[in-house]
Design a protein around this motif. Sequence first.
Motif, PDB file in Angstrom:
ATOM      1  N   ILE A 125       9.182   9.968  -2.471  1.00 34.38           N
ATOM      2  CA  ILE A 125       8.190  10.101  -3.540  1.00 34.38           C
ATOM      3  C   ILE A 125       7.557  11.487  -3.524  1.00 34.38           C
ATOM      4  O   ILE A 125       7.359  12.114  -4.572  1.00 34.38           O
ATOM      5  N   SER A 126       7.239  11.983  -2.353  1.00 35.18           N
ATOM      6  CA  SER A 126       6.623  13.308  -2.270  1.00 35.18           C
ATOM      7  C   SER A 126       7.618  14.400  -2.633  1.00 35.18           C
ATOM      8  O   SER A 126       7.270  15.346  -3.357  1.00 35.18           O
ATOM      9  N   ALA A 127       8.860  14.279  -2.175  1.00 35.21           N
ATOM     10  CA  ALA A 127       9.848  15.329  -2.428  1.00 35.21           C
ATOM     11  C   ALA A 127      10.279  15.362  -3.891  1.00 35.21           C
ATOM     12  O   ALA A 127      10.474  16.444  -4.458  1.00 35.21           O
ATOM     13  N   VAL A 128      10.435  14.202  -4.531  1.00 34.27           N
ATOM     14  CA  VAL A 128      10.980  14.141  -5.887  1.00 34.27           C
ATOM     15  C   VAL A 128       9.877  14.210  -6.947  1.00 34.27           C
ATOM     16  O   VAL A 128       9.996  14.932  -7.941  1.00 34.27           O
ATOM     17  N   PHE A 129       8.793  13.455  -6.740  1.00 32.53           N
ATOM     18  CA  PHE A 129       7.743  13.375  -7.755  1.00 32.53           C
ATOM     19  C   PHE A 129       6.528  14.250  -7.448  1.00 32.53           C
ATOM     20  O   PHE A 129       5.691  14.483  -8.323  1.00 32.53           O
ATOM     21  N   GLY A 130       6.416  14.693  -6.207  1.00 33.68           N
ATOM     22  CA  GLY A 130       5.276  15.523  -5.843  1.00 33.68           C
ATOM     23  C   GLY A 130       3.959  14.786  -5.826  1.00 33.68           C
ATOM     24  O   GLY A 130       2.909  15.363  -6.132  1.00 33.68           O
ATOM     25  N   VAL A 131       3.997  13.497  -5.454  1.00 31.01           N
ATOM     26  CA  VAL A 131       2.770  12.703  -5.404  1.00 31.01           C
ATOM     27  C   VAL A 131       2.747  11.871  -4.121  1.00 31.01           C
ATOM     28  O   VAL A 131       3.782  11.644  -3.480  1.00 31.01           O
ATOM     29  N   SER A 132       1.562  11.423  -3.771  1.00 30.55           N
ATOM     30  CA  SER A 132       1.424  10.398  -2.742  1.00 30.55           C
ATOM     31  C   SER A 132       1.350   9.047  -3.437  1.00 30.55           C
ATOM     32  O   SER A 132       1.086   8.968  -4.642  1.00 30.55           O
ATOM     33  N   ALA A 133       1.582   7.974  -2.688  1.00 30.38           N
ATOM     34  CA  ALA A 133       1.613   6.649  -3.320  1.00 30.38           C
ATOM     35  C   ALA A 133       1.229   5.572  -2.323  1.00 30.38           C
ATOM     36  O   ALA A 133       1.369   5.739  -1.106  1.00 30.38           O
ATOM     37  N   PHE A 134       0.746   4.466  -2.879  1.00 35.26           N
ATOM     38  CA  PHE A 134       0.427   3.268  -2.099  1.00 35.26           C
ATOM     39  C   PHE A 134       1.568   2.281  -2.274  1.00 35.26           C
ATOM     40  O   PHE A 134       1.994   1.990  -3.393  1.00 35.26           O
ATOM     41  N   PHE A 135       2.084   1.729  -1.166  1.00 32.50           N
ATOM     42  CA  PHE A 135       3.165   0.741  -1.219  1.00 32.50           C
ATOM     43  C   PHE A 135       2.811  -0.390  -0.271  1.00 32.50           C
ATOM     44  O   PHE A 135       2.517  -0.164   0.901  1.00 32.50           O
ATOM     45  N   ARG A 136       2.866  -1.614  -0.788  1.00 26.86           N
ATOM     46  CA  ARG A 136       2.634  -2.760   0.088  1.00 26.86           C
ATOM     47  C   ARG A 136       3.373  -3.974  -0.464  1.00 26.86           C
ATOM     48  O   ARG A 136       3.403  -4.201  -1.668  1.00 26.86           O
ATOM     49  N   ARG A 137       3.971  -4.735   0.439  1.00 30.17           N
ATOM     50  CA  ARG A 137       4.602  -6.003   0.068  1.00 30.17           C
ATOM     51  C   ARG A 137       3.582  -7.116   0.272  1.00 30.17           C
ATOM     52  O   ARG A 137       3.090  -7.325   1.384  1.00 30.17           O
ATOM     53  N   THR A 138       3.238  -7.825  -0.807  1.00 33.21           N
ATOM     54  CA  THR A 138       2.197  -8.846  -0.763  1.00 33.21           C
ATOM     55  C   THR A 138       2.787 -10.208  -1.129  1.00 33.21           C
ATOM     56  O   THR A 138       3.961 -10.329  -1.488  1.00 33.21           O
ATOM     57  N   ASP A 139       1.918 -11.249  -1.072  1.00 34.19           N
ATOM     58  CA  ASP A 139       2.340 -12.588  -1.473  1.00 34.19           C
ATOM     59  C   ASP A 139       2.705 -12.649  -2.951  1.00 34.19           C
ATOM     60  O   ASP A 139       3.430 -13.544  -3.392  1.00 34.19           O
ATOM     61  N   GLN A 140       2.220 -11.705  -3.740  1.00 36.42           N
ATOM     62  CA  GLN A 140       2.506 -11.651  -5.177  1.00 36.42           C
ATOM     63  C   GLN A 140       3.593 -10.620  -5.506  1.00 36.42           C
ATOM     64  O   GLN A 140       3.794 -10.294  -6.675  1.00 36.42           O
ATOM     65  N   GLY A 141       4.287 -10.169  -4.498  1.00 40.06           N
ATOM     66  CA  GLY A 141       5.356  -9.201  -4.703  1.00 40.06           C
ATOM     67  C   GLY A 141       4.954  -7.802  -4.272  1.00 40.06           C
ATOM     68  O   GLY A 141       3.861  -7.586  -3.731  1.00 40.06           O
ATOM     69  N   ILE A 142       5.841  -6.841  -4.522  1.00 41.43           N
ATOM     70  CA  ILE A 142       5.585  -5.459  -4.138  1.00 41.43           C
ATOM     71  C   ILE A 142       4.515  -4.852  -5.040  1.00 41.43           C
ATOM     72  O   ILE A 142       4.525  -5.036  -6.253  1.00 41.43           O
ATOM     73  N   VAL A 143       3.571  -4.143  -4.415  1.00 41.89           N
ATOM     74  CA  VAL A 143       2.583  -3.372  -5.157  1.00 41.89           C
ATOM     75  C   VAL A 143       2.819  -1.894  -4.833  1.00 41.89           C
ATOM     76  O   VAL A 143       2.751  -1.489  -3.671  1.00 41.89           O
ATOM     77  N   PHE A 144       3.117  -1.115  -5.873  1.00 41.88           N
ATOM     78  CA  PHE A 144       3.351   0.319  -5.705  1.00 41.88           C
ATOM     79  C   PHE A 144       2.519   1.069  -6.734  1.00 41.88           C
ATOM     80  O   PHE A 144       2.548   0.750  -7.925  1.00 41.88           O
ATOM     81  N   GLN A 145       1.754   2.056  -6.265  1.00 40.75           N
ATOM     82  CA  GLN A 145       0.901   2.811  -7.166  1.00 40.75           C
ATOM     83  C   GLN A 145       0.858   4.279  -6.755  1.00 40.75           C
ATOM     84  O   GLN A 145       0.405   4.597  -5.654  1.00 40.75           O
TER      85      GLN A 145
END
Length: 252
Positions: free
Chosen positions: A226-246
């Motif tokens: 994500i940092s190399a391609v998009f140049g951003v930081s991100a939040f990633f977590r696998r939860t009971d409601q599925g993957i959350v990525f922001q």
Amino acid sequence: MTLLHLDNLTVLRKSCPVVDQVSCTITEGEFVGLIGPNGAGKTTLMRAALGLLRHEGHSSLSDMTASARAHHAAWMPQAREIAWPVDVETLVALGRIPHLPRGARIRDTDRAAIDAALAQMGLDTYRHRVATRLSGGEQARVLIARMLAQETPLLIADEPIAGLDPANQITTMRLFAELAEGGRTVVASLHDLGLAARHCTRLLLLNKGQLVADGPPDEVLKPENISAVFGVSAFFRRTDQGIVFQPLETLE
């Protein structure tokens, strides 16, 4: 079963590669999200794979006759322009053209496919409305319905959820995921990485025309990618409601 195979697919603009030696095999039952920044080559890759652009290397789709390809793959381009003021039902019915003998009228089997596509996209009450008078998001849903009515094993869509409101984005992504669970295959270019992470079974990450990552969302959406391609930081977590990525912040 393999539905699309690319081997060193390359598209040149003069001497510059816009798509650079991309190889992958896509099989039945996959929902593949094609992701990458603007200008990464996503649209060019899909159009070349369909035989719509001159290319080097090999695409199993471009090797087919036009008739065979129309029975194998449905295509939704990024452009949303609807040229003629026809009603929604007529526009969706265009998806049945590959299945109709020359000069034949719509049959019961075609009508069933049209009705099912309208229902899947929540367009039953729109069938007699003039398509050119709809909003941009509504037109996008109609064009997705046309693609569904074609009843091909492979669906290829360029930014199909662009312009849709959040509810219709989620509904469409769930529909694509359900189609994949039922054995059909969807390849869609997507800019919403959160929805791609939650609903796609596989992601292809393009950057500067090259395929830099290919795999399940949690493998492709690693911080270093994500940092190399998009140049951003991100939040990633696998939860009971599925993957959350922001995506969070741009990197200096």
